[in-house]
Motif scaffolding. Sequence first.
Motif, short mmCIF file in Angstrom:
data_model
loop_
_atom_site.label_atom_id
_atom_site.label_comp_id
_atom_site.label_asym_id
_atom_site.label_seq_id
_atom_site.Cartn_x
_atom_site.Cartn_y
_atom_site.Cartn_z
N ALA A 226 0.84 -1.21 0.00
CA ALA A 226 0.00 0.00 0.00
C ALA A 226 0.87 1.25 0.00
O ALA A 226 0.60 2.21 -0.75
CB ALA A 226 -0.92 -0.01 1.22
N MET A 227 1.91 1.27 0.85
CA MET A 227 2.80 2.45 0.88
C MET A 227 3.51 2.64 -0.45
O MET A 227 3.66 3.78 -0.94
CB MET A 227 3.83 2.28 2.01
N ARG A 228 3.96 1.55 -1.06
CA ARG A 228 4.66 1.66 -2.34
C ARG A 228 3.74 2.22 -3.42
O ARG A 228 4.14 3.10 -4.21
CB ARG A 228 5.18 0.29 -2.75
N ALA A 229 2.48 1.72 -3.42
CA ALA A 229 1.54 2.22 -4.43
C ALA A 229 1.25 3.70 -4.23
O ALA A 229 1.17 4.48 -5.21
CB ALA A 229 0.23 1.41 -4.35
N GLN A 230 1.11 4.14 -2.98
CA GLN A 230 0.81 5.55 -2.72
C GLN A 230 2.00 6.43 -3.12
O GLN A 230 1.82 7.51 -3.73
CB GLN A 230 0.50 5.73 -1.24
N VAL A 231 3.21 5.99 -2.82
CA VAL A 231 4.39 6.79 -3.18
C VAL A 231 4.57 6.84 -4.69
O VAL A 231 4.86 7.91 -5.28
CB VAL A 231 5.64 6.22 -2.48
N GLU A 232 4.41 5.68 -5.37
CA GLU A 232 4.59 5.66 -6.82
C GLU A 232 3.55 6.52 -7.52
O GLU A 232 3.84 7.21 -8.51
CB GLU A 232 4.51 4.21 -7.32
N GLU A 233 2.30 6.50 -7.01
CA GLU A 233 1.25 7.33 -7.60
C GLU A 233 1.58 8.81 -7.44
O GLU A 233 1.39 9.61 -8.37
CB GLU A 233 -0.09 7.01 -6.95
N ALA A 234 2.10 9.18 -6.28
CA ALA A 234 2.46 10.59 -6.06
C ALA A 234 3.64 11.00 -6.92
O ALA A 234 3.70 12.14 -7.42
CB ALA A 234 2.77 10.82 -4.58
#
Length: 435
Positions: free
Chosen positions: A240-248
């Motif tokens: 979840a953290m990786r997806a949020q960072v990559e999206e940002a």
Amino acid sequence: MTLFASFTIALLCLVVNTFVLVAIRQTAEEYRANEVVGAALRVVHLIKRGTLPSTMAPEPGGALQVLNSHGQVVASSPNLKGRPRITGTTPTADNSANTSVECDLSAYPGQCMVVSTFRVYEPDGDWYVYTVGPVVPWYVHLSVLAFLIGISIALTSLVAFGTWKVVANTLAPVDAIRSKLSDITATDLGQRVPVPITHDEIRALALTANETLDRLQTAVEQQRRFASDASHDLRSPITAMRAQVEEALLYPDSADWPRTAEAIVGSLDRLQAIVTDLLTLAKLDAGASGAKEPVDLADLVVAETIRPRVKKVVTSLDPGVVVTGDRLRLARLLTNLIDNAERHADHTITITVREQGGRAVLEILDDGAGIAHDQRDIVFRRFTRLDASRNRDAGGTGLGLPIAREIAGSHHGTLTIGDSVRGARFVLSLPVREP
């Protein structure tokens, strides 16, 4: 075992043969004495009839001699022909006969012989009849000694062979069990040791070994499931953290960085909670000993319920219910149970502390939907969360109740789910501290 059995039977044969040999020798000595006396009586009969020859045949291995009233040898066996009086022994004044064993006779130097002496009353005076026979040896006869030795050797050999075969047959299942255990490894725990058909201690050993292997296989499978579940639960917040960072990062200009940071902090909190619970379980599994201090359960409940909670907490606490344990661990146990009750209760949580049958009992009851009877053991499995729990608290780790039960077990207590009219009723039982 074979040597011990052989030595024992050989010693037993020696004792028995000694008694048998003594009994046979006594019988043989009585027979020899009667034989010598019988020969003397036949000579006395000849004297009385006046038909005494000058030379008479003795019993085998023996000799005889007759002296007249003047002490002259008037008759003898061929082996005593021309020899002087064989012995000076005479019967006592009150007896007419005497039988004894004498050694170093003039005709038998270095030997002991059975001598029978008879006094014969004749008109011209007393005549004496001497009959001599060989003494029975200690072994009676070579054939007797050979028979007893042969029987002893045969019996000892038979016992040795029988013991060897019996012990070998007895240990054969043990060797089969040992061989099978050496083949079983952590990657092939499905094998089981062979169980003998005999109902003895070896069968009990094999059954116990198989039961141990069953528990070992179950434990290994649980560890594998635990590792898989732990990996999955740890991977979820990281993903979840990786997806949020990559999206940002894809749209840095339009990204809401404060909101992204808040979402990442939430995932980090869940990750930290899982890691903390895993470390706690690792310490409990390793058997790490905690403090041993008196803990008043009523005071512990008051301390843990003093902070405000969403649901109403009602307590019924008996004072003086003291146990021995680690206060921090017991507080963690109580907090996990209260947090679990708070997630599932509709309005009220009831906490009760009392002493019952020499045990300290702590009950936590909520007025929620409760737990089905067939799921009461499942909820204590690691990373297990029922559907109701997932709906109410998506951020739970699934380790709270397993940790609580492990802490109860480390304090020689139990944590179970009891029956209740409504809701879930968790019952903690611990031994009361001795005064």
